[in-house]
Motif scaffolding. Sequence first.
Motif, PDB file in Angstrom:
ATOM      1  N   ASP A 279       0.949  -1.261  -0.158  1.00 51.85           N
ATOM      2  CA  ASP A 279      -0.031  -0.232  -0.024  1.00 51.85           C
ATOM      3  C   ASP A 279       0.935   1.291  -0.009  1.00 51.85           C
ATOM      4  OD1 ASP A 279       0.805   0.558   2.617  1.00 51.85           O
ATOM      5  OD2 ASP A 279      -0.970  -0.446   3.438  1.00 51.85           O
ATOM      6  N   THR A 344      -4.328  -7.858  -5.730  1.00 52.65           N
ATOM      7  CA  THR A 344      -5.474  -8.041  -5.083  1.00 52.65           C
ATOM      8  C   THR A 344      -6.571  -9.019  -5.970  1.00 52.65           C
ATOM      9  OG1 THR A 344      -5.243  -5.901  -3.966  1.00 52.65           O
ATOM     10  CG2 THR A 344      -7.597  -6.596  -4.125  1.00 52.65           C
ATOM     11  N   GLY A 347     -10.832  -8.527  -3.794  1.00 51.44           N
ATOM     12  CA  GLY A 347     -11.091  -7.480  -2.862  1.00 51.44           C
ATOM     13  C   GLY A 347     -10.066  -7.876  -1.978  1.00 51.44           C
ATOM     14  N   THR A 348      -9.323  -8.957  -1.907  1.00 51.13           N
ATOM     15  CA  THR A 348      -8.372  -9.264  -0.779  1.00 51.13           C
ATOM     16  C   THR A 348      -6.767  -9.142  -1.107  1.00 51.13           C
ATOM     17  OG1 THR A 348      -9.875 -11.105   0.007  1.00 51.13           O
ATOM     18  CG2 THR A 348      -7.535 -11.182   0.773  1.00 51.13           C
ATOM     19  N   PRO A 349      -6.148  -8.460  -0.687  1.00 55.73           N
ATOM     20  CA  PRO A 349      -4.656  -8.136  -1.055  1.00 55.73           C
ATOM     21  C   PRO A 349      -3.954  -9.245  -0.464  1.00 55.73           C
ATOM     22  CG  PRO A 349      -5.250  -6.953   0.780  1.00 55.73           C
ATOM     23  CD  PRO A 349      -6.450  -7.542   0.466  1.00 55.73           C
ATOM     24  N   TYR A 350      -3.161  -9.915  -1.723  1.00 53.60           N
ATOM     25  CA  TYR A 350      -2.201 -11.016  -1.201  1.00 53.60           C
ATOM     26  C   TYR A 350      -0.627 -10.830  -1.600  1.00 53.60           C
ATOM     27  CZ  TYR A 350      -6.612 -14.130  -1.171  1.00 53.60           C
ATOM     28  OH  TYR A 350      -7.563 -14.616  -0.970  1.00 53.60           O
ATOM     29  N   ASP A 365      -2.608 -13.490   3.020  1.00 51.86           N
ATOM     30  CA  ASP A 365      -3.557 -12.337   3.323  1.00 51.86           C
ATOM     31  C   ASP A 365      -2.864 -11.177   3.817  1.00 51.86           C
ATOM     32  OD1 ASP A 365      -5.658 -10.641   3.859  1.00 51.86           O
ATOM     33  OD2 ASP A 365      -7.347 -12.235   4.118  1.00 51.86           O
ATOM     34  N   THR A 367      -4.534  -8.206   4.500  1.00 51.54           N
ATOM     35  CA  THR A 367      -5.433  -7.114   4.589  1.00 51.54           C
ATOM     36  C   THR A 367      -5.216  -6.261   5.681  1.00 51.54           C
ATOM     37  OG1 THR A 367      -7.357  -8.586   3.848  1.00 51.54           O
ATOM     38  CG2 THR A 367      -8.149  -6.865   5.270  1.00 51.54           C
ATOM     39  N   ASP A 368      -4.500  -6.864   6.719  1.00 50.72           N
ATOM     40  CA  ASP A 368      -3.989  -6.100   7.811  1.00 50.72           C
ATOM     41  C   ASP A 368      -2.462  -6.225   7.812  1.00 50.72           C
ATOM     42  OD1 ASP A 368      -3.011  -4.939   9.959  1.00 50.72           O
ATOM     43  OD2 ASP A 368      -4.068  -6.032  11.656  1.00 50.72           O
TER      44      ASP A 368
END
Length: 716
Positions: A279, A344, A347-350, A365, A367-368
Amino acid sequence: MTIRLSILTSTALAAAMPAFAEEMAFDRIASFPVARNSDGAAESSAEIIAATTDGMTLVYSDSPLGAIGMVDITDPAAPAPLGHIEVGGEPTAVSVLERTAFVAVDTSESYTDPSGVVTSYGMDGTQGATCDLGGQPDSTAIAPDGSFIAIAVENERDEEAGDGRVGQMPGGTLAIVDIADAALDCASLRFADLTGLAEIAPEDPEPEFVDVNDAGEIVVTLQENNHIAIVGADGTVLSHFSAGTVSLDGIDASDDGALVFDENLSDIPREPDGVQWIDADHVAIANEGDMDGGTRGWSVMDRDGNVVWDSGATFEHALVEVGHYPDARSDAKGVEPEGMEFATFGGTPYVFILAERASAVGVYDVTDPANPVLAQILPSGIAPEGAVAIPERNLLVTANESDLGADGGARSHVMIYEYREGAPSYPHLTSAGADRLIGWSALSGLAADPERPGIFRVVNDSFFGAQPTIFTIDATQVPARITDATVVTRNGNPAQKLDIEGIAPDGEGGHWLASEGRTDRLIPHAIYRVDATGEITEEVAFPPELLAHETRYGAEGIAMVDGRLWIAMQRDWADDAENMVKLVSYDLESEEWGAVLYERAAPEAGWVGLSEITVHGEHVYLIERDNQIGAAAAIKRITRVPVSEMVPAPLGGALPVVGHEVAMDLLPALAATGGYVVDKVEGLAFDADGNAWIVTDNDGVDDSSGETLLLNLGPL
């Protein structure tokens, strides 16, 4: 025929991810041997891989051929060759914009006189502009908006000089070239000065991997300097920081033929290779390690250099559980995370972590970013080096660089995975959920519990000569679980000089084991009886009449029929006629030896032999296989001999030849995994419900993809 393909779980995700297996997962759908893009005779290798913007064509760097190769994936389940384009040097990386490939090419004469270029090519081979980089390039990355390309000009060190340490001049740099209308603007070439940043050899930066975020910021790893820099599109260094160190608990740091995870490493530099923005504020780094032991995992850092998460030994442990741990690399860099990709899906970032020595891909995953979750482990070809995600088509692709074709081994492959509904089909076997970390690999003989359906014992072979082990498998679960591991002992200590290739219940709670001897390694040809604790209670050496004609290709399986042990010999011994192999018998009451002959198939290439024997109903079943891999594999099958024909004659005289028939061709089952056909089908057993199961040997993940297949073939 029913083939059971199992769902992956690991200790890290067994309880956390039940919904994942029921909803969406990555699954391999095809593999492409890159030798198809040439005449197949020369070494070829897929190393770094990219895709055209429409996601229909793959482009990979092929260092041995001095070329880039192309693959049509219009139908991703049936990839097709598009040939290769020679690039005038060694391609070290490739990035693609629309249908133009931008290739970094090493043209260096020496480590002290490095040189290289970046050149563009159309998919038809048309060459565009060439920009002189003034040094040896490594990785490349194109800005998300297509406005420029960043090239890590590594000017790599000579590993044979100065103990392989930096600094070794000239130092490396970061090159940036603008792109307009899919063409390089060489006049815009600029460099970021990376000297003076790192505490380690600041005069000799060695940039390794680059990535560009949506803001046009370039993150670059300086691997041997254990440092990371963030650079603007104009070449200005925006920030930089050390990658830091990590301490590891519960690892195997000794190459000793045993999987024992009780060692520690302290304050090891991460020395990251691959890097990806996940990100605007976080990057992920693959901590290959290089000079100081290997840190065996990966980390998430913020743009200020703070470590917000580190895998420690957990990634390696997850690979241990699925049989992908490379014990021969224990004293080096372990599973060796190197390349990586971020994308992604749904909808899930990997983050996808490529473990080069484990030949597997960890799917996390993120996501966090402060709490990545291991979702899957994917099987790959040997030595995954590069990956590209095509989320618009729900595809992930890996490039696996190792090409063992000259030795009859596996070729370099591109492997394609689809993100789709349903449970993942790999692994077939895991030790996750056991009461301790159980390492396993190099499985050979298989035996079924005669009373409990789906329960098996399986043994490892001489790859783990310091730790011969009988594993208990519960295949009533998906994936099948290794629930226990019993070390074979002699006088209470791990038994040495064994190459266990067969196992059969003794009817009294213990087992008979067949060991394939090898005199040049002081391993005797013998059979052993062990009790329920694994202690050897009886040892029976092969008789002189048999050993007089010894070769190294000995016992490959053992079975019991009416108080008599039958041992399948892998290949012809010196007194056997061509294509004849012995099935040797030992009468447990009279202690008399005998044999019959089995006529094996003549090989189309390499050799054909037997690798297992078992009994079911009125037949003795055997695995007959060649030693070929992939498209070259021709003979992988189960055959059977009527028990009534198994009447041995004394050794030393004429032996009867038994008749046999093919019970099942195994090639369709072995090809159903989406990978290439593996060579070593080593175990066969019928469970208490009458289902036939096979298991394959992954050679300890040494020059092997590491995949172990455990397949339920149903009743024959």
